[in-house]
Design a protein around this motif. Structure first.
Motif, PDB file in Angstrom:
ATOM      1  N   UNK A   1       1.954 -23.234 -19.390  1.00  0.00           N
ATOM      2  CA  UNK A   1       1.513 -22.304 -18.352  1.00  0.00           C
ATOM      3  C   UNK A   1       2.703 -21.849 -17.505  1.00  0.00           C
ATOM      4  N   UNK A   2       2.900 -20.547 -17.422  1.00  0.00           N
ATOM      5  CA  UNK A   2       3.942 -19.970 -16.571  1.00  0.00           C
ATOM      6  C   UNK A   2       3.298 -19.350 -15.351  1.00  0.00           C
ATOM      7  N   UNK A   3       3.780 -19.736 -14.168  1.00  0.00           N
ATOM      8  CA  UNK A   3       3.160 -19.314 -12.930  1.00  0.00           C
ATOM      9  C   UNK A   3       4.173 -18.572 -12.070  1.00  0.00           C
ATOM     10  N   UNK A   4       3.780 -17.407 -11.580  1.00  0.00           N
ATOM     11  CA  UNK A   4       4.622 -16.616 -10.693  1.00  0.00           C
ATOM     12  C   UNK A   4       4.330 -17.023  -9.255  1.00  0.00           C
TER      13      UNK A   4
ATOM     14  N   UNK B   1     -11.586 -17.664  -6.267  1.00  0.00           N
ATOM     15  CA  UNK B   1     -10.870 -17.089  -7.412  1.00  0.00           C
ATOM     16  C   UNK B   1      -9.393 -17.468  -7.315  1.00  0.00           C
ATOM     17  N   UNK B   2      -8.843 -17.974  -8.417  1.00  0.00           N
ATOM     18  CA  UNK B   2      -7.462 -18.443  -8.452  1.00  0.00           C
ATOM     19  C   UNK B   2      -6.649 -17.629  -9.462  1.00  0.00           C
ATOM     20  N   UNK B   3      -5.449 -17.240  -9.059  1.00  0.00           N
ATOM     21  CA  UNK B   3      -4.539 -16.540  -9.969  1.00  0.00           C
ATOM     22  C   UNK B   3      -3.104 -16.857  -9.580  1.00  0.00           C
ATOM     23  N   UNK B   4      -2.322 -17.364 -10.540  1.00  0.00           N
ATOM     24  CA  UNK B   4      -0.931 -17.758 -10.288  1.00  0.00           C
ATOM     25  C   UNK B   4      -0.854 -18.705  -9.097  1.00  0.00           C
ATOM     26  N   UNK B   5      -1.453 -19.886  -9.265  1.00  0.00           N
ATOM     27  CA  UNK B   5      -1.480 -20.892  -8.207  1.00  0.00           C
ATOM     28  C   UNK B   5      -1.028 -22.231  -8.770  1.00  0.00           C
ATOM     29  N   UNK B   6      -0.169 -22.921  -8.019  1.00  0.00           N
ATOM     30  CA  UNK B   6       0.244 -24.275  -8.354  1.00  0.00           C
ATOM     31  C   UNK B   6      -0.209 -25.215  -7.250  1.00  0.00           C
TER      32      UNK B   6
ATOM     33  N   UNK C   1     -13.313 -19.848 -10.305  1.00  0.00           N
ATOM     34  CA  UNK C   1     -12.897 -19.148 -11.520  1.00  0.00           C
ATOM     35  C   UNK C   1     -11.402 -18.850 -11.496  1.00  0.00           C
ATOM     36  N   UNK C   2     -10.806 -18.937 -12.676  1.00  0.00           N
ATOM     37  CA  UNK C   2      -9.380 -18.662 -12.832  1.00  0.00           C
ATOM     38  C   UNK C   2      -9.211 -17.285 -13.476  1.00  0.00           C
ATOM     39  N   UNK C   3      -8.376 -16.449 -12.855  1.00  0.00           N
ATOM     40  CA  UNK C   3      -8.125 -15.114 -13.374  1.00  0.00           C
ATOM     41  C   UNK C   3      -6.689 -14.962 -13.874  1.00  0.00           C
ATOM     42  N   UNK C   4      -5.919 -16.035 -13.840  1.00  0.00           N
ATOM     43  CA  UNK C   4      -4.533 -16.012 -14.291  1.00  0.00           C
ATOM     44  C   UNK C   4      -3.999 -17.425 -14.358  1.00  0.00           C
ATOM     45  N   UNK C   5      -2.698 -17.582 -14.452  1.00  0.00           N
ATOM     46  CA  UNK C   5      -2.085 -18.893 -14.665  1.00  0.00           C
ATOM     47  C   UNK C   5      -2.286 -19.814 -13.463  1.00  0.00           C
ATOM     48  N   UNK C   6      -2.794 -21.022 -13.728  1.00  0.00           N
ATOM     49  CA  UNK C   6      -3.044 -22.003 -12.676  1.00  0.00           C
ATOM     50  C   UNK C   6      -2.684 -23.395 -13.199  1.00  0.00           C
TER      51      UNK C   6
END
Length: 220
Positions: free
Chosen positions: A9-12, A110-115, A130-135
């Motif tokens: 997983x790559x996260x911005x 809603x989660x997107x690009x979260x660490x 719900x996840x909409x991107x990298x988490x």
């Protein structure tokens, strides 16, 4: 912005400089490019609050209520969300480290690009998250929590403690659970369809299968 990689997983994530931010503890109307340290927001009610590009450290937001709104491009460290109720918010491009979500209720988040790194979610309730991107979750504790109707595909949950976590109607296809403690996990086997495990986790998985199928294991 910076990129971090957890498993596949790559996260911005944001890369904030404290010197570029304005120091404040006033949350009225939301925050943009703010530096907040040690503020006491316990029990506050936030309605459609939007916090952007801010660095938040050691803040107490326990027992607060946050409805709608968003966290975007923030770094949050050692912050206490214990007992808070978060409903309908979006968290995007955020790094949340060493923070407490003990007994927190997250609904329609809603989660997107979260660490989430080194956070405590023990006794937390997640519903329709719900996840909409990298988490990714790393070194987090989820003991005795309850998740229902969550959609978390392709999430990395590395080196986490899932003991006593109850999963109901959750979609975890592609979730990376390597290094996590599964002993005592409470879930129908369908919730684990498509997850990735390490070979050392197979004994815990076997115990889950034995319990789920009500098998009798005999040595004679």
């Amino acid at each position: 912005m910076r990129t971090t990689t957890i498993g596949d997983v790559k996260i911005l994530l944001p890369d904030l400089e404290p010197d570029d931010l304005d120091t404040t503890s006033d949350l009225d109307g939301g925050l943009t490019e703010a530096l907040v340290e040690g503020a006491a927001w316990q029990g506050s009610h936030l309605d459609d609050a939007r916090i952007r590009s801010s660095l938040i450290t050691g803040v107490d937001v326990s027992e607060s209520t946050w409805e709608a709104g968003s966290l975007y491009g923030c770094e949050i460290t050692r912050t206490d969300f214990s007992g808070a109720t978060l409903t309908g918010i979006t968290i995007e491009r955020c790094a949340i480290t060493g923070s407490r979500f003990t007994g927190t209720r997250l609904t329609d988040v809603r989660l997107k690009d979260v660490l989430f790194d080194g956070c405590r979610f023990d006794y937390a309730t997640l519903q329709r998250v719900a996840v909409a991107g990298s988490v990714a979750f790393t070194d987090c504790t989820f003991t005795d929590g309850a998740w229902s109707s969550c959609r978390l595909p392709q999430v990395a949950m590395r080196s986490c403690d899932l003991a006593g976590l109850e999963l109901v109607s959750c979609h975890l296809d592609g979730v990376d659970l390597r290094g996590s403690r599964l002993q005592g996990l409470k879930t129908p086997l369908d919730n684990l369809r498509g997850v990735t495990l390490g070979e050392d986790q197979l004994p815990d998985l076997t115990r889950l299968i034995v319990a789920a199928l009500d098998l009798t294991v005999r040595n004679d």
